[in-house]
Design a protein around this motif. Structure first.
Motif, PDB file in Angstrom:
ATOM      1  N   THR A 109      22.948  34.524 -43.288  1.00 38.89           N
ATOM      2  CA  THR A 109      22.366  34.351 -42.110  1.00 38.89           C
ATOM      3  C   THR A 109      21.581  32.931 -42.078  1.00 38.89           C
ATOM      4  OG1 THR A 109      20.816  35.071 -40.317  1.00 38.89           O
ATOM      5  CG2 THR A 109      20.182  35.123 -42.570  1.00 38.89           C
ATOM      6  N   ASP A 111      19.986  29.701 -39.290  1.00 35.12           N
ATOM      7  CA  ASP A 111      19.484  29.105 -37.982  1.00 35.12           C
ATOM      8  C   ASP A 111      20.667  28.487 -37.525  1.00 35.12           C
ATOM      9  OD1 ASP A 111      18.417  28.150 -35.773  1.00 35.12           O
ATOM     10  OD2 ASP A 111      16.852  26.804 -36.895  1.00 35.12           O
ATOM     11  N   TYR A 112      21.464  29.114 -36.696  1.00 34.09           N
ATOM     12  CA  TYR A 112      22.833  28.819 -36.136  1.00 34.09           C
ATOM     13  C   TYR A 112      22.991  27.465 -35.495  1.00 34.09           C
ATOM     14  CZ  TYR A 112      24.580  32.933 -38.691  1.00 34.09           C
ATOM     15  OH  TYR A 112      24.822  33.789 -39.363  1.00 34.09           O
ATOM     16  N   TRP A 127      29.677  33.038 -30.591  1.00 34.10           N
ATOM     17  CA  TRP A 127      28.965  32.140 -31.515  1.00 34.10           C
ATOM     18  C   TRP A 127      27.626  31.784 -30.891  1.00 34.10           C
ATOM     19  CZ3 TRP A 127      28.763  30.564 -36.408  1.00 34.10           C
ATOM     20  CH2 TRP A 127      28.009  29.347 -36.584  1.00 34.10           C
ATOM     21  N   PRO A 128      26.484  31.880 -31.368  1.00 37.00           N
ATOM     22  CA  PRO A 128      26.248  32.428 -32.867  1.00 37.00           C
ATOM     23  C   PRO A 128      26.382  33.983 -33.068  1.00 37.00           C
ATOM     24  CG  PRO A 128      24.196  31.912 -31.895  1.00 37.00           C
ATOM     25  CD  PRO A 128      25.173  31.316 -30.900  1.00 37.00           C
ATOM     26  N   PRO A 130      26.092  37.651 -32.290  1.00 39.97           N
ATOM     27  CA  PRO A 130      25.081  38.495 -31.490  1.00 39.97           C
ATOM     28  C   PRO A 130      24.460  39.596 -32.565  1.00 39.97           C
ATOM     29  CG  PRO A 130      27.101  38.465 -30.534  1.00 39.97           C
ATOM     30  CD  PRO A 130      27.438  38.096 -31.874  1.00 39.97           C
ATOM     31  N   ASP A 131      23.224  39.969 -32.250  1.00 33.28           N
ATOM     32  CA  ASP A 131      22.696  40.967 -32.911  1.00 33.28           C
ATOM     33  C   ASP A 131      23.361  42.405 -33.019  1.00 33.28           C
ATOM     34  OD1 ASP A 131      20.523  39.575 -33.175  1.00 33.28           O
ATOM     35  OD2 ASP A 131      19.338  40.510 -31.655  1.00 33.28           O
ATOM     36  N   TYR A 187      28.837  36.961 -41.556  1.00 28.63           N
ATOM     37  CA  TYR A 187      27.590  36.014 -40.921  1.00 28.63           C
ATOM     38  C   TYR A 187      27.153  36.963 -40.007  1.00 28.63           C
ATOM     39  CZ  TYR A 187      30.538  32.636 -43.468  1.00 28.63           C
ATOM     40  OH  TYR A 187      31.139  32.010 -44.424  1.00 28.63           O
ATOM     41  N   SER A 189      23.201  37.642 -37.267  1.00 28.01           N
ATOM     42  CA  SER A 189      21.955  36.772 -36.947  1.00 28.01           C
ATOM     43  C   SER A 189      20.841  37.109 -37.806  1.00 28.01           C
ATOM     44  CB  SER A 189      21.717  37.465 -35.595  1.00 28.01           C
ATOM     45  OG  SER A 189      21.215  38.825 -35.475  1.00 28.01           O
ATOM     46  N   HIS A 191      17.926  38.579 -37.160  1.00 25.09           N
ATOM     47  CA  HIS A 191      17.505  39.864 -37.023  1.00 25.09           C
ATOM     48  C   HIS A 191      18.405  41.256 -37.614  1.00 25.09           C
ATOM     49  CE1 HIS A 191      17.194  43.577 -34.321  1.00 25.09           C
ATOM     50  NE2 HIS A 191      15.977  43.482 -34.541  1.00 25.09           N
ATOM     51  N   THR A 192      19.703  40.836 -37.530  1.00 27.51           N
ATOM     52  CA  THR A 192      20.641  41.995 -38.070  1.00 27.51           C
ATOM     53  C   THR A 192      20.384  41.958 -39.725  1.00 27.51           C
ATOM     54  OG1 THR A 192      22.223  41.585 -36.143  1.00 27.51           O
ATOM     55  CG2 THR A 192      22.914  42.598 -38.362  1.00 27.51           C
TER      56      THR A 192
END
Length: 501
Positions: A109, A111-112, A127-128, A130-131, A187, A189, A191-192
């Motif tokens: 993960t 900071d995309y 992109w990026p 999603p959760d 890859y 997020s 949060h995920t």
């Protein structure tokens, strides 16, 4: 001797004996094609592979530190020699495929919106990410036999399964291709990542040095300086990696493969040269009386040499017409294949003029050199020698050591029939041609044996490397544990014979 009859004879020799012309042209075409393909591939990959690698702004130094945060990154950024820093969060887990098999999953993960080092390229889909969805590296997608929109099962650190939808694909050329290691790169997020049990802190520190980025010694000095500083601050540095600056990790492998192919292409080129020499020698022997007649009506030796050398250049030009475009096409195909294997995008297949010039030089100079001495020898015959010369050799066997040996062996043959004796003695009448024929056969056999020997050697080396490991399963833990505790736990599993930390 006027020019027109000479050139008509050259065209006649090219056209009337089509089988001979095709064989000579084909042998020269193979050499031109092989050299052009390997040289072109080398030029394309040298430019594109390292260019693609540098485009992602690869890290000059990687430090593996169990846990650190953004304040730590800011602190390292101000150290001497450090140009850019970026943390990496990753967990190693498993992904379940539709077939029921599971594969290792490296789950990242970022900071995309702010990836500056080892950058990613979005390919398909969102992109990026999603959760509660996942992006898969494009080569790993075929490994798990899934497509965007499918759902995959990811194992969480506590052993539970979590269903994630594949939101799309990305191109991550920093890591070795997924099919080579049978590892899936995913890859998600932030949060995920946290919901799957990923740690809050970073585990890898990526650094790009401020100056002299292509100097490995300078990068090593910066790495040592950063390591010493962070260890004084109480952090544990588990590993420091300083890769070769500006070079894709696959470059040494590519160079080794191309070097082997280059050696084989040079050998095939030498083989074609010997075939040209043999062909021209046989042609001159066949036309020896024609040479005598042409000399009798006023042909000069340099005119005769020019005529036969132009014939050889004609063979070279015909070979170039086929070998030049075939070499370019082969270079594109081989470059595309290797680039696909190592997960690199080729932007341009342009081949430098030097490669084309080398093929043209090979197509014209090599046959010229191969035919020069046979032509020089054949056209120096006098009119009397040319007209009176009989048979396929220079006449009777001489009194040299080889000739005496041939006579002695011919007397010992069990079946001393006249055709057998004639064939055996004729074999040694023209020793130069016999030598060239044997060299061509030996070289062809050497190429054949070399190819299969290299293949067998590589397979055996890989097998021995795998056997030297002496284990069937390797387990990596997220944090250190006492070795005795691990051994007790592992040996209690049915089927485990021994374990070693």
């Amino acid at each position: 001797m006027s020019p027109n009859p000479r050139w008509r004879k050259v065209l006649s020799d090219l056209w009337l004996n089509k089988t001979r012309t095709c064989l000579v042209v084909l042998s020269m075409t193979v050499g031109i094609f092989a050299v052009g393909m390997i040289a072109g591939t080398w030029v394309i990959l040298s430019r594109e592979v390292n260019g693609s690698w540098n485009a992602i702004n690869p890290s000059s130094v990687r430090l593996y530190i169990p846990s650190f945060d953004d304040d730590f990154l800011d602190h390292v950024l101000h150290l001497q020699g450090v140009g850019e820093v970026q943390g990496e969060r990753r967990i190693v887990t498993r992904i379940q495929m539709a077939s029921g098999e599971s594969l290792p999953l490296w789950l990242f993960t970022y900071d995309y919106d702010n990836i500056r080092i080892n950058t990613l390229t979005p390919e398909r889909g969102a992109w990026p990410p999603p959760d509660h969805e996942i992006l898969i590296e494009r080569m790993a997608l075929g490994l798990i036999k899934s497509n965007p929109g499918d759902t995959v099962s990811v194992e969480m650190p506590d052993g539970k399964q979590r269903q994630l939808k594949i939101a799309g694909t990305v191109h991550d050329s920093f890591w070795f291709p997924a099919p080579l290691y049978r590892v899936v790169y995913g890859y998600v997020s932030p949060h995920t990542f946290e919901s799957l049990g990923g740690p809050d802190g970073y585990s890898v520190l990526n650094i790009v040095v401020a100056d002299d980025k292509l100097n490995k010694d300078h990068a090593q000095q910066v790495a040592n300086r950063v390591r010493d500083k962070v260890e004084k601050d109480g952090y544990t540095v588990e590993q420091v990696i300083v890769p070769t600056p500006g070079e894709n990790p696959a470059t040494p492998i590519i160079n080794a493969i191309l070097l082997v192919l280059a050696v084989l292409s040079v050998l095939s080129l030498l083989l074609s040269g010997f075939l040209v020499t043999n062909t021209i020698s046989a042609l001159l022997t066949q036309q020896v009386k024609q040479i005598g007649v042409m000399k009798a009506i006023g042909a000069r030796p340099y005119q005769m040499m020019g005529m036969y050398l132009v014939l050889v250049m004609g063979f070279g030009l015909l070979a170039l017409l086929i070998g030049l475009p075939a070499g370019m096409l082969g270079a594109r195909s081989l470059s595309r294949f290797i680039a696909t294997v190592i997960n690199v995008d080729i932007v341009s297949y342009n081949i430098t003029p030097g490669v084309v010039a080398s093929q043209v030089a090979i197509g014209l100079i090599v046959p010229f050199l191969a035919a020069f001495f046979p032509v020089l020898s054949g056209t120096r015959l006098t009119v009397r020698e040319a007209i009176s010369l009989q048979g396929i050799g220079p006449g009777q066997l001489g009194i040299g050591l080889v000739d005496r040996g041939v006579r002695h062996i011919s007397q010992l043959l069990p079946l001393r029939s006249r055709p057998l004796l004639l064939s055996f003695r004729n074999l040694f009448r023209h020793k130069g041609r016999l030598t060239l024929t044997l060299v061509a056969l030996i070289l062809g056999s050497a190429i054949f044996i070399a190819v299969f020997s290299v293949r067998a050697s590589v397979e055996q080396t890989l097998d021995e490397a795998l056997q030297a490991m002496h284990y069937d399963l390797e387990i990596t833990f997220r944090q250190p544990y006492p070795a005795a505790r691990i051994a007790r736990a592992v040996l209690s599993v049915p089927g485990v014979v021994t374990a070693e930390s």
